[in-house]
Design an enzyme around this catalytic site. Structure first.
Site, PDB file in Angstrom:
ATOM      1  N   ASP A  19      -3.953  -6.593   5.167  1.00 52.65           N
ATOM      2  CA  ASP A  19      -4.937  -7.491   5.803  1.00 52.65           C
ATOM      3  C   ASP A  19      -4.941  -8.870   5.161  1.00 52.65           C
ATOM      4  O   ASP A  19      -5.419  -9.832   5.762  1.00 52.65           O
ATOM      5  CB  ASP A  19      -6.340  -6.886   5.681  1.00 52.65           C
ATOM      6  CG  ASP A  19      -6.538  -5.772   6.686  1.00 52.65           C
ATOM      7  OD1 ASP A  19      -6.059  -5.924   7.818  1.00 52.65           O
ATOM      8  OD2 ASP A  19      -7.163  -4.752   6.326  1.00 52.65           O
ATOM      9  N   LYS A  50       8.698 -17.379 -11.017  1.00 54.36           N
ATOM     10  CA  LYS A  50       7.938 -16.266 -11.598  1.00 54.36           C
ATOM     11  C   LYS A  50       6.727 -16.795 -12.371  1.00 54.36           C
ATOM     12  O   LYS A  50       6.869 -17.734 -13.171  1.00 54.36           O
ATOM     13  CB  LYS A  50       8.851 -15.468 -12.534  1.00 54.36           C
ATOM     14  CG  LYS A  50       8.184 -14.272 -13.144  1.00 54.36           C
ATOM     15  CD  LYS A  50       9.125 -13.549 -14.104  1.00 54.36           C
ATOM     16  CE  LYS A  50       8.361 -12.484 -14.856  1.00 54.36           C
ATOM     17  NZ  LYS A  50       9.125 -11.926 -15.957  1.00 54.36           N
ATOM     18  N   LYS A  86     -10.833  -3.307  18.672  1.00 57.46           N
ATOM     19  CA  LYS A  86      -9.408  -3.618  18.867  1.00 57.46           C
ATOM     20  C   LYS A  86      -8.925  -3.242  20.270  1.00 57.46           C
ATOM     21  O   LYS A  86      -7.745  -3.348  20.582  1.00 57.46           O
ATOM     22  CB  LYS A  86      -8.568  -2.932  17.784  1.00 57.46           C
ATOM     23  CG  LYS A  86      -9.028  -3.311  16.345  1.00 57.46           C
ATOM     24  CD  LYS A  86      -8.043  -2.909  15.277  1.00 57.46           C
ATOM     25  CE  LYS A  86      -8.629  -3.134  13.888  1.00 57.46           C
ATOM     26  NZ  LYS A  86      -7.631  -3.343  12.852  1.00 57.46           N
ATOM     27  N   LYS A 140     -13.450   0.546  15.348  1.00 55.59           N
ATOM     28  CA  LYS A 140     -12.115  -0.065  15.532  1.00 55.59           C
ATOM     29  C   LYS A 140     -11.602   0.162  16.956  1.00 55.59           C
ATOM     30  O   LYS A 140     -10.942  -0.701  17.529  1.00 55.59           O
ATOM     31  CB  LYS A 140     -11.126   0.520  14.510  1.00 55.59           C
ATOM     32  CG  LYS A 140     -11.353  -0.040  13.114  1.00 55.59           C
ATOM     33  CD  LYS A 140     -10.459   0.600  12.053  1.00 55.59           C
ATOM     34  CE  LYS A 140     -10.807   0.011  10.692  1.00 55.59           C
ATOM     35  NZ  LYS A 140     -10.139   0.658   9.571  1.00 55.59           N
ATOM     36  N   PHE A 148      -4.536   3.474  14.852  1.00 51.05           N
ATOM     37  CA  PHE A 148      -4.901   4.442  13.826  1.00 51.05           C
ATOM     38  C   PHE A 148      -6.089   3.877  13.057  1.00 51.05           C
ATOM     39  O   PHE A 148      -6.313   2.665  13.051  1.00 51.05           O
ATOM     40  CB  PHE A 148      -3.740   4.664  12.849  1.00 51.05           C
ATOM     41  CG  PHE A 148      -2.759   5.708  13.298  1.00 51.05           C
ATOM     42  CD1 PHE A 148      -1.896   5.446  14.344  1.00 51.05           C
ATOM     43  CD2 PHE A 148      -2.693   6.949  12.663  1.00 51.05           C
ATOM     44  CE1 PHE A 148      -0.984   6.401  14.768  1.00 51.05           C
ATOM     45  CE2 PHE A 148      -1.783   7.910  13.076  1.00 51.05           C
ATOM     46  CZ  PHE A 148      -0.927   7.643  14.127  1.00 51.05           C
ATOM     47  N   ASN A 153       0.858  -1.203   0.000  1.00 54.15           N
ATOM     48  CA  ASN A 153       0.000   0.000   0.000  1.00 54.15           C
ATOM     49  C   ASN A 153       0.888   1.245   0.000  1.00 54.15           C
ATOM     50  O   ASN A 153       2.106   1.137  -0.081  1.00 54.15           O
ATOM     51  CB  ASN A 153      -0.952  -0.028   1.200  1.00 54.15           C
ATOM     52  CG  ASN A 153      -0.184  -0.116   2.508  1.00 54.15           C
ATOM     53  OD1 ASN A 153       0.592   0.769   2.834  1.00 54.15           O
ATOM     54  ND2 ASN A 153      -0.374  -1.212   3.241  1.00 54.15           N
TER      55      ASN A 153
HETATM   56  O1  PMT Z   1       3.103   6.043   6.596  1.00 50.69           O
HETATM   57  P1  PMT Z   1       2.548   7.361   6.102  1.00 50.69           P
HETATM   58  O2  PMT Z   1       2.747   7.558   4.612  1.00 50.69           O
HETATM   59  O3  PMT Z   1       3.058   8.527   6.928  1.00 50.69           O
HETATM   60  O4  PMT Z   1       0.965   7.337   6.290  1.00 50.69           O
HETATM   61  C1  PMT Z   1       0.407   7.335   7.568  1.00 50.69           C
HETATM   62  C2  PMT Z   1      -0.750   6.328   7.676  1.00 50.69           C
HETATM   63  C3  PMT Z   1      -1.881   6.744   6.770  1.00 50.69           C
HETATM   64  C4  PMT Z   1      -0.258   4.909   7.303  1.00 50.69           C
HETATM   65  C5  PMT Z   1      -1.191   6.348   9.191  1.00 50.69           C
HETATM   66  O5  PMT Z   1      -1.599   7.640   9.528  1.00 50.69           O
HETATM   67  C6  PMT Z   1      -2.320   5.364   9.434  1.00 50.69           C
HETATM   68  O6  PMT Z   1      -3.492   5.672   9.306  1.00 50.69           O
HETATM   69  N1  PMT Z   1      -1.973   4.102   9.840  1.00 50.69           N
HETATM   70  C7  PMT Z   1      -2.926   2.988   9.941  1.00 50.69           C
HETATM   71  C8  PMT Z   1      -3.151   2.365   8.589  1.00 50.69           C
HETATM   72  C9  PMT Z   1      -4.121   1.189   8.680  1.00 50.69           C
HETATM   73  O7  PMT Z   1      -3.730   0.071   8.435  1.00 50.69           O
HETATM   74  O8  PMT Z   1      -5.325   1.523   9.086  1.00 50.69           O
HETATM   75  P2  PMT Z   1      -6.559   0.473   9.281  1.00 50.69           P
HETATM   76  O9  PMT Z   1      -7.731   1.359   9.550  1.00 50.69           O
HETATM   77  O10 PMT Z   1      -6.608  -0.445   8.121  1.00 50.69           O
HETATM   78  O11 PMT Z   1      -6.161  -0.340  10.579  1.00 50.69           O
HETATM   79  C10 PMT Z   1      -6.581   0.031  11.890  1.00 50.69           C
HETATM   80  C11 PMT Z   1      -5.475  -0.254  12.894  1.00 50.69           C
HETATM   81  O12 PMT Z   1      -5.189  -1.664  12.910  1.00 50.69           O
HETATM   82  C12 PMT Z   1      -4.175   0.447  12.583  1.00 50.69           C
HETATM   83  O13 PMT Z   1      -3.597   0.880  13.794  1.00 50.69           O
HETATM   84  C13 PMT Z   1      -3.310  -0.643  11.929  1.00 50.69           C
HETATM   85  O14 PMT Z   1      -1.926  -0.452  12.207  1.00 50.69           O
HETATM   86  C14 PMT Z   1      -3.827  -1.901  12.628  1.00 50.69           C
HETATM   87  N2  PMT Z   1      -3.759  -3.131  11.809  1.00 50.69           N
HETATM   88  C15 PMT Z   1      -4.417  -3.229  10.621  1.00 50.69           C
HETATM   89  C16 PMT Z   1      -4.392  -4.413   9.910  1.00 50.69           C
HETATM   90  C17 PMT Z   1      -3.662  -5.519  10.431  1.00 50.69           C
HETATM   91  N3  PMT Z   1      -3.619  -6.686   9.780  1.00 50.69           N
HETATM   92  N4  PMT Z   1      -3.020  -5.396  11.597  1.00 50.69           N
HETATM   93  C18 PMT Z   1      -3.049  -4.230  12.289  1.00 50.69           C
HETATM   94  O15 PMT Z   1      -2.443  -4.108  13.369  1.00 50.69           O
END
Ligand code: PMT
Length: 402
Positions: free
Chosen positions: A277, A287, A342, A338, A324, A208
């Protein structure tokens, strides 16, 4: 608040030199002993007499004057400094220090000091964003030099953008907090940052847009406040902050394992990373080739990766877990979901479809939601300022626990 502290203020040649007058005046009001070194170019903007009158000390400009003390000037000032503040700091001075150039009194003194050196940059937006200047910032940070990020605004050159020197009141506040006890001393903070990548075959993967900037800024700020910081990072092009333990991972499973190894011994986990995810169910060891005569499509089956944040949010025993939410719609509704699912202590919600927010940019626009349902909306801010807000909140929660 600064009684007994020797602060050397370096003033370089930019229009923001006029704001340095206010900085010196404010430092004096905090009872600091202030000595000013000006570059020759700085004297074109403000006279040495102005600083001398406010600092109540002689102002130094020339390298080759009769030494006033037994020590030559740049050595005596370098030794005396409890803190060195360069305000304003031009692209030129930052470039010189990053490249070891000492060709005047200010640069030789900075080079000779063992005290903390803080730069308050001020320059035209294009200069500020120039990759060479950014590389110099990053490099100096890895050596422990500190920066008070400039703000966005209308600049003297009639352009709008980042580059305007931070306000004198904020600069002086930063200086004061540099002498305060480190509020996160004795705490271990684990920060995840960046994307993860999930390989499909030896030449392809899915990932991503995360650059790691948000997570790296949080790690830097936590370290600055005295925490022991472990930064678990997916692949990024960034230089990690100084004095931070860095664990590099590629996949979400690797990030999960790295967090697991640190979780029991940490007090705070901040999940700024964007882990994938899903991952391809099968990794093709060779390949994947186009096959003649087959349908013009390729189907890859994906399976779920663990949700790291949810896993450790549920497992926590006294730790603070900050998450986040990166959304493109229904920001608050999804973020609140979330936060609960979480088991975060608070969540930082960002709408990644907005200009100046989310992935890659140096700024973010966030709403912080806590467990009492309180919502705090913030305007567009540099990611370093967002990090300060997040860590202020972490400090409050840690203090409430003790
Ligand atoms: O890295 P940058 O370019 O500075 O951008 C910053 C950012 C956009 C990445 C950051 O601000 C941000 O939003 N990070 C969380 C990205 C994310 O995966 O969001 P989510 O809404 O999909 O996940 C929610 C939370 O679960 C997040 O804290 C994530 O780290 C966590 N997560 C998600 C999926 C997963 N399999 N495991 C996780 O721990």
């Amino acid at each position: 608040m600064l009684k007994g502290k020797n602060i050397i203020v370096g003033v370089t040649g930019g229009i923001a030199a006029y704001k340095a007058v206010d900085v010196v005046s404010r430092l004096k009001k905090q009872n600091a002993n202030v000595e000013v070194i000006m570059t020759k170019h700085a004297t074109e903007f403000v006279t040495p007499l102005t600083f001398q009158t406010l600092a109540l000390n002689p102002v130094y400009v020339d390298m080759f004057v009769e030494p006033r003390n037994y020590d030559v000037e740049h050595i005596s000032l370098a030794k005396k400094a409890d803190l060195f503040l360069i305000s304003p700091a031009t692209a030129n001075i930052i470039g010189k220090i990053a490249n070891g150039i000492a060709d005047d009194l200010l640069t030789t003194t900075i080079m000779a000091t063992k005290s903390k050196v803080i730069f308050a940059p001020a320059m035209n937006t294009n200069m500020y964003l120039n990759p060479i200047v950014q590389k110099n910032f990053d490099y100096l940070k890895t050596l422990g030099y500190e920066f008070i990020d400039p703000g966005n605004g209308m600049l003297a050159c009639q352009t709008y953008g980042p580059g305007r020197m931070a306000e004198p009141i904020d600069i002086v506040q930063y200086v004061i907090s540099s002498f305060n006890d480190k509020e996160l001393k004795g705490k271990k903070i684990v920060v995840t940052a960046g994307p993860t990548i999930e390989p499909i075959d030896p030449v392809r993967y899915i990932t991503n847009h995360s650059s790691g900037k948000m997570g790296y800024k949080i790690a830097e700020e936590a370290q600055r406040r005295g925490a022991e910081v472990v930064l678990i990072t997916g692949p990024t092009a960034l230089l990690p902050p100084k004095d931070v333990e860095v664990i590099r991972v590629n996949t979400t499973m690797e990030m999960f394992n790295a967090v697991e190894a640190q979780f029991d011994s940490c007090q705070v986990l901040i999940k700024a990373a964007a882990p994938s995810d899903y991952r391809p169910e099968v990794f093709n060891h060779e390949k994947i080739k186009k096959k003649e005569g087959e349908l013009d499509e390729l189907n890859i089956r994906f399976v779920r990766n663990p949700d790291i944040a949810a896993h450790f949010g549920k497992l926590k025993k006294g730790q603070i877990v900050v998450g986040f939410a990166a959304e493109t719609n229904n920001l608050i509704q999804y973020a609140e979901g979330k936060l609960k699912k979480k088991n975060f202590d608070f969540i930082v919600a960002n709408d990644v479809s907005k200009d100046g927010a989310g992935f890659k940019s140096d700024t973010n626009i966030v709403t912080i939601i806590d467990r009492d349902g309180r919502l705090d909306d913030y305007p567009i801010l540099d990611k370093s300022q967002v990090s300060k807000i997040i860590l202020d909140k972490v400090v409050d929660l840690l203090n409430a626990k003790s």
